[in-house]
Design a protein around this motif. Structure first.
Motif, PDB file in Angstrom:
ATOM      1  N   LYS A 100      29.236  45.584  34.826  1.00 51.36           N
ATOM      2  CA  LYS A 100      28.622  44.420  34.203  1.00 51.36           C
ATOM      3  C   LYS A 100      29.420  43.174  34.577  1.00 51.36           C
ATOM      4  CE  LYS A 100      26.902  46.675  30.029  1.00 51.36           C
ATOM      5  NZ  LYS A 100      26.974  46.662  28.548  1.00 51.36           N
ATOM      6  N   SER A 101      28.720  42.057  34.685  1.00 49.58           N
ATOM      7  CA  SER A 101      29.374  40.787  34.969  1.00 49.58           C
ATOM      8  C   SER A 101      30.033  40.253  33.708  1.00 49.58           C
ATOM      9  CB  SER A 101      28.347  39.776  35.484  1.00 49.58           C
ATOM     10  OG  SER A 101      28.954  38.534  35.699  1.00 49.58           O
ATOM     11  N   VAL A 102      31.265  39.796  33.845  1.00 51.35           N
ATOM     12  CA  VAL A 102      31.958  39.164  32.725  1.00 51.35           C
ATOM     13  C   VAL A 102      31.493  37.719  32.596  1.00 51.35           C
ATOM     14  CG1 VAL A 102      34.209  38.475  31.839  1.00 51.35           C
ATOM     15  CG2 VAL A 102      33.942  40.685  32.967  1.00 51.35           C
ATOM     16  N   TYR A 103      31.320  37.045  33.736  1.00 48.85           N
ATOM     17  CA  TYR A 103      30.854  35.660  33.752  1.00 48.85           C
ATOM     18  C   TYR A 103      29.336  35.653  33.903  1.00 48.85           C
ATOM     19  CZ  TYR A 103      29.778  30.994  35.383  1.00 48.85           C
ATOM     20  OH  TYR A 103      29.218  29.748  35.526  1.00 48.85           O
ATOM     21  N   LEU A 104      28.647  34.892  33.069  1.00 49.30           N
ATOM     22  CA  LEU A 104      27.194  34.741  33.150  1.00 49.30           C
ATOM     23  C   LEU A 104      26.838  33.261  33.048  1.00 49.30           C
ATOM     24  CD1 LEU A 104      26.200  37.625  30.705  1.00 49.30           C
ATOM     25  CD2 LEU A 104      26.061  37.676  33.204  1.00 49.30           C
ATOM     26  N   ASN A 105      25.748  32.860  33.711  1.00 55.80           N
ATOM     27  CA  ASN A 105      25.298  31.468  33.656  1.00 55.80           C
ATOM     28  C   ASN A 105      23.763  31.419  33.629  1.00 55.80           C
ATOM     29  OD1 ASN A 105      25.393  28.677  33.591  1.00 55.80           O
ATOM     30  ND2 ASN A 105      25.642  28.477  35.802  1.00 55.80           N
ATOM     31  N   TRP A 106      23.162  32.214  32.752  1.00 58.14           N
ATOM     32  CA  TRP A 106      21.707  32.254  32.649  1.00 58.14           C
ATOM     33  C   TRP A 106      21.177  30.943  32.078  1.00 58.14           C
ATOM     34  CZ3 TRP A 106      19.492  36.050  35.124  1.00 58.14           C
ATOM     35  CH2 TRP A 106      20.110  37.295  35.217  1.00 58.14           C
ATOM     36  N   ASN A 107      20.012  30.525  32.559  1.00 54.95           N
ATOM     37  CA  ASN A 107      19.330  29.384  31.966  1.00 54.95           C
ATOM     38  C   ASN A 107      18.801  29.797  30.594  1.00 54.95           C
ATOM     39  OD1 ASN A 107      18.394  26.764  31.864  1.00 54.95           O
ATOM     40  ND2 ASN A 107      16.624  27.114  33.189  1.00 54.95           N
ATOM     41  N   ILE A 108      18.505  28.839  29.751  1.00 57.26           N
ATOM     42  CA  ILE A 108      17.958  29.135  28.427  1.00 57.26           C
ATOM     43  C   ILE A 108      16.682  29.961  28.591  1.00 57.26           C
ATOM     44  CG2 ILE A 108      16.920  28.096  26.358  1.00 57.26           C
ATOM     45  CD1 ILE A 108      18.775  25.667  26.877  1.00 57.26           C
ATOM     46  N   GLY A 109      16.584  31.041  27.823  1.00 58.40           N
ATOM     47  CA  GLY A 109      15.414  31.913  27.888  1.00 58.40           C
ATOM     48  C   GLY A 109      15.452  32.924  29.019  1.00 58.40           C
ATOM     49  N   GLN A 110      16.527  32.970  29.759  1.00 60.74           N
ATOM     50  CA  GLN A 110      16.673  33.904  30.886  1.00 60.74           C
ATOM     51  C   GLN A 110      17.741  34.939  30.555  1.00 60.74           C
ATOM     52  OE1 GLN A 110      14.867  33.944  33.814  1.00 60.74           O
ATOM     53  NE2 GLN A 110      13.626  32.331  32.903  1.00 60.74           N
ATOM     54  N   PRO A 111      17.663  36.102  31.107  1.00 59.03           N
ATOM     55  CA  PRO A 111      16.561  36.638  31.912  1.00 59.03           C
ATOM     56  C   PRO A 111      15.340  36.908  31.032  1.00 59.03           C
ATOM     57  CG  PRO A 111      18.210  38.336  31.535  1.00 59.03           C
ATOM     58  CD  PRO A 111      18.741  37.075  30.917  1.00 59.03           C
ATOM     59  N   SER A 112      14.167  36.762  31.624  1.00 57.67           N
ATOM     60  CA  SER A 112      12.947  36.862  30.821  1.00 57.67           C
ATOM     61  C   SER A 112      11.856  37.720  31.431  1.00 57.67           C
ATOM     62  CB  SER A 112      12.378  35.459  30.604  1.00 57.67           C
ATOM     63  OG  SER A 112      11.949  34.912  31.846  1.00 57.67           O
ATOM     64  N   GLY A 113      12.087  38.262  32.594  1.00 55.09           N
ATOM     65  CA  GLY A 113      10.996  38.877  33.343  1.00 55.09           C
ATOM     66  C   GLY A 113      10.617  40.289  32.987  1.00 55.09           C
ATOM     67  N   GLY A 114      11.381  40.953  32.125  1.00 49.22           N
ATOM     68  CA  GLY A 114      11.056  42.338  31.822  1.00 49.22           C
ATOM     69  C   GLY A 114      11.111  43.190  33.072  1.00 49.22           C
ATOM     70  N   ALA A 115      10.274  44.212  33.120  1.00 55.25           N
ATOM     71  CA  ALA A 115      10.293  45.165  34.229  1.00 55.25           C
ATOM     72  C   ALA A 115       9.832  44.548  35.548  1.00 55.25           C
ATOM     73  CB  ALA A 115       9.428  46.375  33.894  1.00 55.25           C
ATOM     74  N   GLY A 116       9.195  43.382  35.514  1.00 60.00           N
ATOM     75  CA  GLY A 116       8.685  42.773  36.739  1.00 60.00           C
ATOM     76  C   GLY A 116       9.684  41.885  37.462  1.00 60.00           C
ATOM     77  N   GLU A 117      10.769  41.515  36.781  1.00 63.26           N
ATOM     78  CA  GLU A 117      11.770  40.631  37.391  1.00 63.26           C
ATOM     79  C   GLU A 117      13.152  41.236  37.160  1.00 63.26           C
ATOM     80  OE1 GLU A 117      11.190  36.686  35.807  1.00 63.26           O
ATOM     81  OE2 GLU A 117       9.234  36.490  36.768  1.00 63.26           O
ATOM     82  N   ASN A 118      13.642  41.948  38.162  1.00 66.86           N
ATOM     83  CA  ASN A 118      14.880  42.719  38.008  1.00 66.86           C
ATOM     84  C   ASN A 118      16.060  42.217  38.818  1.00 66.86           C
ATOM     85  OD1 ASN A 118      13.803  44.694  36.183  1.00 66.86           O
ATOM     86  ND2 ASN A 118      12.662  45.518  37.916  1.00 66.86           N
ATOM     87  N   CYS A 119      15.913  41.087  39.501  1.00 75.49           N
ATOM     88  CA  CYS A 119      16.988  40.597  40.361  1.00 75.49           C
ATOM     89  C   CYS A 119      17.304  39.146  40.027  1.00 75.49           C
ATOM     90  CB  CYS A 119      16.595  40.745  41.825  1.00 75.49           C
ATOM     91  SG  CYS A 119      16.387  42.490  42.298  1.00 75.49           S
ATOM     92  N   ALA A 120      18.576  38.795  40.076  1.00 78.38           N
ATOM     93  CA  ALA A 120      19.038  37.474  39.650  1.00 78.38           C
ATOM     94  C   ALA A 120      19.251  36.537  40.826  1.00 78.38           C
ATOM     95  CB  ALA A 120      20.336  37.616  38.861  1.00 78.38           C
ATOM     96  N   ALA A 121      18.972  35.261  40.563  1.00 77.97           N
ATOM     97  CA  ALA A 121      19.185  34.210  41.565  1.00 77.97           C
ATOM     98  C   ALA A 121      19.579  32.926  40.860  1.00 77.97           C
ATOM     99  CB  ALA A 121      17.915  33.990  42.389  1.00 77.97           C
ATOM    100  N   ILE A 122      20.308  32.087  41.582  1.00 71.55           N
ATOM    101  CA  ILE A 122      20.589  30.739  41.108  1.00 71.55           C
ATOM    102  C   ILE A 122      19.381  29.879  41.473  1.00 71.55           C
ATOM    103  CG2 ILE A 122      22.031  28.689  41.353  1.00 71.55           C
ATOM    104  CD1 ILE A 122      24.285  30.532  42.329  1.00 71.55           C
ATOM    105  N   ARG A 123      18.877  29.139  40.531  1.00 70.16           N
ATOM    106  CA  ARG A 123      17.868  28.121  40.833  1.00 70.16           C
ATOM    107  C   ARG A 123      18.626  26.802  40.921  1.00 70.16           C
ATOM    108  NH1 ARG A 123      12.429  27.943  37.895  1.00 70.16           N
ATOM    109  NH2 ARG A 123      12.026  26.691  39.723  1.00 70.16           N
ATOM    110  N   THR A 124      18.803  26.314  42.128  1.00 67.76           N
ATOM    111  CA  THR A 124      19.676  25.162  42.328  1.00 67.76           C
ATOM    112  C   THR A 124      19.233  23.907  41.577  1.00 67.76           C
ATOM    113  OG1 THR A 124      18.622  24.649  44.448  1.00 67.76           O
ATOM    114  CG2 THR A 124      20.619  26.008  44.510  1.00 67.76           C
TER     115      THR A 124
END
Length: 150
Positions: A100-124
């Motif tokens: 597991k990542s110790v550092y996280l920087n999710w946007n508010i409400g993220q992650p939100s995709g459930g089973a359809g969105e399983n991979c993380a990316a930075i939205r610049t």
């Protein structure tokens, strides 16, 4: 006087060594390679592995900011990062070792995709992380330890 000359000579020889291979950018004892073409998450993981590296696993806020800056310079709007919950929904881990990542920087409400969105990316534009379908074509960055010379 000889001691000064020897030291200068060693410094000159050492400075010709490269901490990173050609095409890789050094930062804080690591080397980073920036994709020129967007790809799926799995392709990015495989490509990084073939290059002797991992899809970037961001370990702290300083690295996150540096990656964001480098991504903006290159015009990337999204960048895959090495986090996925494909094995255990809602539990994001590094694909390299399952930790597991110790550092996280999710946007508010993220992650939100459930089973359809399983991979993380930075939205610049948001400077935060989001989850996306792993099949999306997104820019990516590979990371490996820098070479150290004695």
């Amino acid at each position: 006087m000889k001691l000064v000359f020897c030291f200068f000579g060693l410094a000159t020889v050492a400075s010709t060594e490269r901490a990173c291979d050609n095409g890789w950018l050094p930062y804080r004892n690591h080397c980073y390679w920036f994709s020129s073409n967007p790809a799926t998450f799995h392709y990015a993981v495989d490509t990084c592995s073939e290059r002797g590296s991992n899809l970037i696993e961001i370990r702290d806020a300083a690295e996150d900011k540096w990656v964001l800056l480098q991504s903006l310079i290159r015009g990337f709007s999204q960048v895959w990062i090495g986090l996925t919950d494909i094995v255990d929904e809602g539990i994001y881990v590094y694909p390299s070792d399952g930790a597991k990542s110790v550092y996280l920087n999710w946007n508010i409400g993220q992650p939100s995709g459930g089973a359809g969105e399983n991979c993380a990316a930075i939205r610049t534009p948001f400077q935060k992380w989001h989850d996306f379908p792993c099949s999306n074509n997104v820019s990516y960055i590979c990371k490996k330890p820098a070479k150290h010379f004695v």
